[in-house]
Design a protein around this motif. Structure first.
Motif, mmCIF file in Angstrom:
data_model
loop_
_atom_site.group_PDB
_atom_site.id
_atom_site.type_symbol
_atom_site.label_atom_id
_atom_site.label_comp_id
_atom_site.label_asym_id
_atom_site.label_seq_id
_atom_site.Cartn_x
_atom_site.Cartn_y
_atom_site.Cartn_z
ATOM 1 N N ASP A 458 21.892 -11.433 43.725
ATOM 2 C CA ASP A 458 23.040 -12.180 44.242
ATOM 3 C C ASP A 458 23.217 -11.898 45.734
ATOM 4 O OD1 ASP A 458 23.408 -13.002 41.685
ATOM 5 O OD2 ASP A 458 25.290 -11.930 41.325
ATOM 6 N N CYS A 468 16.866 -18.679 49.497
ATOM 7 C CA CYS A 468 17.659 -19.042 48.322
ATOM 8 C C CYS A 468 16.958 -20.111 47.489
ATOM 9 C CB CYS A 468 19.058 -19.499 48.727
ATOM 10 S SG CYS A 468 19.118 -21.132 49.511
ATOM 11 N N SER A 469 17.092 -19.993 46.193
ATOM 12 C CA SER A 469 16.663 -21.039 45.265
ATOM 13 C C SER A 469 17.781 -21.372 44.288
ATOM 14 C CB SER A 469 15.408 -20.597 44.505
ATOM 15 O OG SER A 469 15.637 -19.376 43.818
ATOM 16 N N GLU A 470 18.807 -20.526 44.265
ATOM 17 C CA GLU A 470 19.990 -20.749 43.437
ATOM 18 C C GLU A 470 21.227 -20.464 44.281
ATOM 19 O OE1 GLU A 470 19.920 -18.678 39.627
ATOM 20 O OE2 GLU A 470 17.802 -18.172 40.003
ATOM 21 N N ASP A 471 22.348 -21.040 43.885
ATOM 22 C CA ASP A 471 23.594 -20.826 44.630
ATOM 23 C C ASP A 471 23.976 -19.352 44.681
ATOM 24 O OD1 ASP A 471 23.884 -23.516 45.162
ATOM 25 O OD2 ASP A 471 25.235 -23.892 43.483
ATOM 26 N N ARG A 472 23.656 -18.599 43.638
ATOM 27 C CA ARG A 472 24.048 -17.186 43.605
ATOM 28 C C ARG A 472 23.342 -16.361 44.674
ATOM 29 N NH1 ARG A 472 20.746 -13.517 40.915
ATOM 30 N NH2 ARG A 472 18.839 -14.398 40.015
ATOM 31 N N HIS A 473 22.258 -16.891 45.213
ATOM 32 C CA HIS A 473 21.567 -16.190 46.300
ATOM 33 C C HIS A 473 22.332 -16.310 47.618
ATOM 34 C CE1 HIS A 473 17.663 -16.915 43.837
ATOM 35 N NE2 HIS A 473 18.275 -15.814 43.460
ATOM 36 N N TYR A 481 26.568 -22.518 49.561
ATOM 37 C CA TYR A 481 25.689 -22.916 48.467
ATOM 38 C C TYR A 481 24.272 -23.150 48.981
ATOM 39 C CZ TYR A 481 30.297 -23.877 46.500
ATOM 40 O OH TYR A 481 31.610 -23.768 46.089
ATOM 41 N N CYS A 482 23.288 -23.014 48.099
ATOM 42 C CA CYS A 482 21.896 -23.216 48.472
ATOM 43 C C CYS A 482 21.603 -24.708 48.578
ATOM 44 C CB CYS A 482 20.982 -22.565 47.437
ATOM 45 S SG CYS A 482 19.238 -22.566 47.894
ATOM 46 N N ARG A 492 15.325 -24.019 52.512
ATOM 47 C CA ARG A 492 16.434 -23.784 51.584
ATOM 48 C C ARG A 492 17.359 -22.785 52.252
ATOM 49 N NH1 ARG A 492 14.811 -27.694 50.222
ATOM 50 N NH2 ARG A 492 14.229 -28.518 48.160
ATOM 51 N N CYS A 494 21.667 -21.405 53.092
ATOM 52 C CA CYS A 494 23.028 -21.206 52.571
ATOM 53 C C CYS A 494 24.022 -21.987 53.434
ATOM 54 C CB CYS A 494 23.378 -19.728 52.575
ATOM 55 S SG CYS A 494 22.356 -18.749 51.432
#
Length: 498
Positions: A458, A468-473, A481-482, A492, A494
């Motif tokens: 995270d 990032c590849s997911e929003d949690r990153h 958001y990613c 990619r 944030c």
């Protein structure tokens, strides 16, 4: 085990011994000038000698090492290990390791050999091309011999103009001036061109480089500067950052970027002086002890200066396209790079292709970009997405080579594949240190000997530990958001969606 001197200037973990029981070997007392051969123009020094001491001792003998980094607080072995450089497309170019003609390095050995072996390398030894940029994984460098030349003078003039044609102008400028150097301020849409060339030695002038960022500063002032920047970030005050950047740039321009005509005052361009007085600077190293009322800006006892340093070299064939992509991002977000301009903008220097296995592979321009870093690793930056996109454009769209001693983890993903002679370097490493005593997890990762340096968790993209590849990153709870890049769609990043 790792060799180090007073402290490490490396952002990545090059100088960290592995595990909990690692050993740091100090080269602090390897600080002698061994020999100055004026007739053959050779100078041999021990590995812990500082750049400032090296060039000034050469000057006392009427000699010059034409290229060095701007900061003279680096050691000879440290700057070589990371491929540190000055700026030039002329002659052998801007990389300091191009002027190395021999080295002595101590490597591990068998019990029968006394556990240590001293290897002497000269220009006739192919292995010198591994040792010149070694990442510190071959052993401990003890002596280095440089090719030097008779002392000469330089004349420096700064000219500030629009960056509208910077992409096309950049290559011409580097070929016209031997020590060409630029500061680019994207949010201001201008660049400061440093016209820097040799002049006859009888030209009058005793100029001195006293770079603003390397001077001691009042600790109270540094505290205020950091506090202001943190407040601007917390309140998303982009306008305030831009006003601060404009003021800082005006200060740099009116103070001639720290150059003086006589060691004390700036009276006008050109600034003329001996090479050793203009090529490098570091006055805060010699500042007086005053109970910490004044300190070097990055003094760790105060933990005030805290920033990322993204630095990569892009081949001359791609620099114009890279600059135009950055300019497109500025058009979309005019205030996005004010935070970079606060740190003196993009610093551009020229480097030639090298024979060193881990040196630059093509004639290139080095882009050095400093920007705000929060002390909270889960706190996103203002215009986080723009800075991440620029990083990915330089490194991946245009195949930029990261500076070994700077950058964030993501810059080194698959990096060794960009070096045609990487296998030769690894072969020398295994010959010199078969047990990997001078390696650590980081060097194994960037040399492709174990999994890469990506850390997936995270918030990992905020610190450059991952792409990032997911929003949690990113930081979804803070509305980051990613998302794909704005210009480079494959990126990619944030992005803030408020």
């Amino acid at each position: 085990m790792k060799a180090a001197t007073r402290y490490s200037h490396s952002f990545p973990k090059l100088a960290c011994p592995g595990g909990q029981d690692g050993i740091i070997i100090s080269t602090n007392k390897l600080n002698r000038v061994v020999n100055v051969d004026v007739e053959n123009r050779r100078m041999t020094v021990e590995s812990g000698v500082l750049v400032g001491d090296l060039i000034n001792e050469a000057a006392r003998n009427g000699l010059a090492l034409s290229q060095t980094p701007n900061w003279w607080g680096l050691t000879v072995a440290g700057l070589l290990a990371t491929g540190a450089h000055g700026s030039s497309l002329w002659g052998k170019g801007g990389a300091v390791h191009e002027y190395v003609v021999s080295m002595r390095i101590v490597t591990p050995a068998t019990a029968e050999e006394g556990y240590a072996k001293v290897r002497s390398l000269s220009e006739s030894d192919e292995e010198l091309d591994a040792a010149k940029v070694s990442l510190g994984v071959l052993g401990v460098v003890s002596q280095v011999t440089f090719e030097v030349e008779p002392m000469f003078k330089r004349a420096i003039t700064y000219v500030t103009k629009s960056d509208a044609d910077l992409g096309d102008e950049l290559i011409r400028f580097g070929k016209e001036h031997e020590f060409a150097d630029l500061s680019w301020y994207p949010s201001q849409k201008k660049a400061a061109f440093r016209i820097d060339d040799r002049v006859p030695f009888n030209r009058p002038g005793d100029g001195l480089s006293n770079i603003l960022a390397y001077r001691s500063a009042p600790s109270a002032q540094l505290t205020t500067i950091r506090g202001t920047e943190e407040l601007r970030e917390a309140t998303r005050d982009a306008k305030g950052k831009c006003l601060d950047a404009q003021m800082d740039i005006r200060t740099a321009e009116t103070s001639a970027y720290g150059f003086t005509n006589n060691g004390a005052n700036f009276t006008g361009y050109p600034v003329i002086g001996q090479n050793n007085r203009l090529q490098s600077s570091g006055p805060c190293l010699d500042s007086k002890e005053d109970a910490l009322l004044t300190v070097c800006p990055w003094d760790s006892r105060f933990q005030l200066a805290f920033y990322h340093d993204t630095t990569f070299t892009i081949s001359l064939s791609n620099v114009s396209s890279f600059i135009k992509d950055v300019q497109k991002l500025v058009e979309l977000e005019p205030r996005a790079l004010c935070g970079v301009d606060l740190y003196e903008g993009f610093h551009l220097r020229y480097i030639k292709a090298s024979s060193a296995y881990l040196g630059r592979t093509k004639d290139s321009v080095d882009f050095d970009i400093l920007y705000y870093r929060s002390k909270d690793p889960l706190a996103p930056r203002l215009f986080e997405d723009i800075l991440e996109e620029i990083e990915q454009i330089g490194l991946f769209k245009y195949g930029g080579l990261p500076h070994w001693g700077k950058n964030r983890n993501l810059a080194f993903n698959g990096v060794i594949k960009k070096y045609p002679n990487a296998s030769k370097f690894v072969s020398v490493k295994r010959k010199y240190d078969p047990q990997g005593l001078f390696s650590n997890e980081w060097t194994d990762q960037i040399l492709g000997l174990r999994k890469d340096a990506t850390i997936m968790r995270d918030g990992c993209a905020l610190e450059g530990l991952c792409i990032c590849s997911e929003d949690r990153h990113c930081a979804p709870t803070k509305k980051y958001y990613c998302r794909p890049g704005k210009v480079y769609k494959e990126a990619r990043v944030c992005a803030f969606e408020g």
